[in-house]
Motif scaffolding. Structure first.
Motif, mmCIF file in Angstrom:
data_model
loop_
_atom_site.group_PDB
_atom_site.id
_atom_site.type_symbol
_atom_site.label_atom_id
_atom_site.label_comp_id
_atom_site.label_asym_id
_atom_site.label_seq_id
_atom_site.Cartn_x
_atom_site.Cartn_y
_atom_site.Cartn_z
ATOM 1 N N ASP A 112 13.934 35.729 -60.835
ATOM 2 C CA ASP A 112 12.888 36.500 -61.514
ATOM 3 C C ASP A 112 12.074 35.572 -62.404
ATOM 4 O O ASP A 112 12.074 35.691 -63.636
ATOM 5 N N ILE A 113 11.410 34.630 -61.758
ATOM 6 C CA ILE A 113 10.606 33.635 -62.471
ATOM 7 C C ILE A 113 9.214 33.608 -61.841
ATOM 8 O O ILE A 113 9.095 33.475 -60.614
ATOM 9 N N ASN A 146 7.388 32.174 -74.554
ATOM 10 C CA ASN A 146 7.815 32.921 -73.373
ATOM 11 C C ASN A 146 6.889 32.739 -72.167
ATOM 12 O O ASN A 146 7.083 33.397 -71.146
ATOM 13 N N SER A 147 5.906 31.858 -72.298
ATOM 14 C CA SER A 147 4.978 31.654 -71.193
ATOM 15 C C SER A 147 4.343 30.272 -71.280
ATOM 16 O O SER A 147 4.292 29.658 -72.363
ATOM 17 N N LYS A 185 14.350 27.257 -71.684
ATOM 18 C CA LYS A 185 13.718 28.403 -71.033
ATOM 19 C C LYS A 185 12.945 27.909 -69.815
ATOM 20 O O LYS A 185 12.164 26.952 -69.915
ATOM 21 N N ILE A 186 13.170 28.560 -68.688
ATOM 22 C CA ILE A 186 12.430 28.239 -67.473
ATOM 23 C C ILE A 186 11.281 29.238 -67.385
ATOM 24 O O ILE A 186 11.493 30.440 -67.196
ATOM 25 N N ARG A 228 18.873 24.708 -63.935
ATOM 26 C CA ARG A 228 19.421 26.062 -63.836
ATOM 27 C C ARG A 228 20.536 26.330 -64.840
ATOM 28 O O ARG A 228 20.503 27.324 -65.581
ATOM 29 N N THR A 229 21.557 25.462 -64.885
ATOM 30 C CA THR A 229 22.732 25.709 -65.726
ATOM 31 C C THR A 229 22.354 25.825 -67.191
ATOM 32 O O THR A 229 22.819 26.746 -67.895
ATOM 33 N N GLN A 230 21.509 24.922 -67.676
ATOM 34 C CA GLN A 230 21.107 24.962 -69.087
ATOM 35 C C GLN A 230 20.207 26.159 -69.373
ATOM 36 O O GLN A 230 20.213 26.697 -70.481
ATOM 37 N N GLY A 231 19.444 26.556 -68.356
ATOM 38 C CA GLY A 231 18.628 27.756 -68.516
ATOM 39 C C GLY A 231 19.501 28.993 -68.636
ATOM 40 O O GLY A 231 19.272 29.860 -69.500
#
Length: 316
Positions: free
Chosen positions: A224-225, A130-131, A210-211, A201-204
């Motif tokens: 919100d990134i 997640n990071s 995960k972006i 974007r689309t796959q995220g």
């Protein structure tokens, strides 16, 4: 006497000069293909600038050759109605990526800064991280096992410079196109991908990747990134730049150049334009030609400093 007074006023008025441009259709040449964020932005501005100028504004895509095809098309045209619209990343990295420079950079006449591109760092969803901190901790524990790639020479060098400074043994994989790289990211064949947010974007949103962060110095509106600095890695800061460049030999007047920048700024002030650009991961950042040139030099200086870490020297 009145005519002389009018002429004198015209000679000192940038507006009067600018009104002689454009006299015919204007062409924006892009080093990227149709459908890219830069292409969408160019067409959006072209439509509105055409209305302001009373002349058609045509967008022509000339992808390939690491941006050289489009650059040469503009430089060789020697036409003050033909401008390069595109990211500075297509040429700032050329001293490191090309064996020979097939154009004269002194021919670049910076006309206007338009936007910043949002550049994202993504990982496969299957990594269960997640990071960025977690990604780099795993890479540290498994030297040589993690693969990465990015879209431009600039991000290649910035990423590689950080990995060397942090003593991270990660393997760069080269791709000819963004689709193959994105597919390999989804499948977990590469573990880290740096690319324009518009690409991932689309796959995220679909949950396949995960972006984790954006390389920009400030957060992108509506996303919100965290920035890489907020994530703890300011060394990875990088702002993509998009703007307009003319050939110096085209004879584009200073007054016309200033008017183009002013008109770009006026179009950018439209909230509808800003909203549509944000949807393509571009942040409105209009500026004059001088401001665009200063932003590019800041980019180039960052690249020189990072290349030095890698023992790389510009070839020209």
């Amino acid at each position: 006497m009145k005519k002389l007074a009018a002429l004198a006023l015209c000679l000192i008025s940038s507006v009067c000069f600018a009104q002689t441009w454009p006299q015919r259709s204007v062409k924006f040449i892009l080093p990227l293909g149709a459908g890219s964020g830069a292409d969408i932005g160019a067409r959006l501005f072209a439509e509105r600038l055409s209305k302001r100028w009373g002349q058609p504004v045509v967008v022509e895509n000339r992808p390939g050759g690491d941006g050289v095809i489009a650059i040469n098309a503009v430089m060789s045209a020697r036409d003050d109605h033909t401008l390069l619209w595109g990211p500075s990343s297509t040429f700032v990295g050329h001293p490191y990526s090309l064996e020979r420079l097939p154009y004269d950079p002194k021919e670049f006449l910076h006309v206007a800064r338009v936007t910043n591109t949002v550049v994202a760092i993504a990982v496969p969803a299957s990594m269960n991280v997640n990071s960025l901190k977690e990604v780099f901790a795993q890479a540290k524990q498994q030297p040589g096992k993690y693969n990465w790639t990015s879209v431009t020479t600039i991000t290649d060098i910035i990423f590689a410079g950080y990995f060397k400074s942090a003593d991270l043994d990660m393997v760069r994989i080269s791709y000819k196109d963004t689709v193959s790289a994105l597919n390999d990211l989804i499948e977990g064949r590469i573990q880290l991908y740096g690319a324009a947010y518009a690409i991932v974007r689309t796959q995220g949103q679909a949950g396949r990747i995960k972006i984790l962060a954006v390389t920009n110095r400030t957060r992108a509106p509506g996303l919100d990134i965290p920035t890489v600095a907020e994530a703890g890695f300011p060394e990875l800061n990088f702002d993509g730049l998009i703007g307009l460049i003319a050939a110096r030999s085209s004879g584009l007047s200073d007054a016309a150049r200033d008017q183009i920048a002013a008109d770009v700024k006026a179009v950018a002030a439209d909230p509808l334009v800003a909203d549509r650009l944000i949807a393509t991961a571009q942040i409105i950042n209009p500026g004059t030609g001088a401001e665009f040139a200063a932003s590019i030099e800041e980019q180039a200086a960052q690249l020189r400093a990072t290349a030095k870490i890698l023992g790389m020297q510009p070839r020209f």
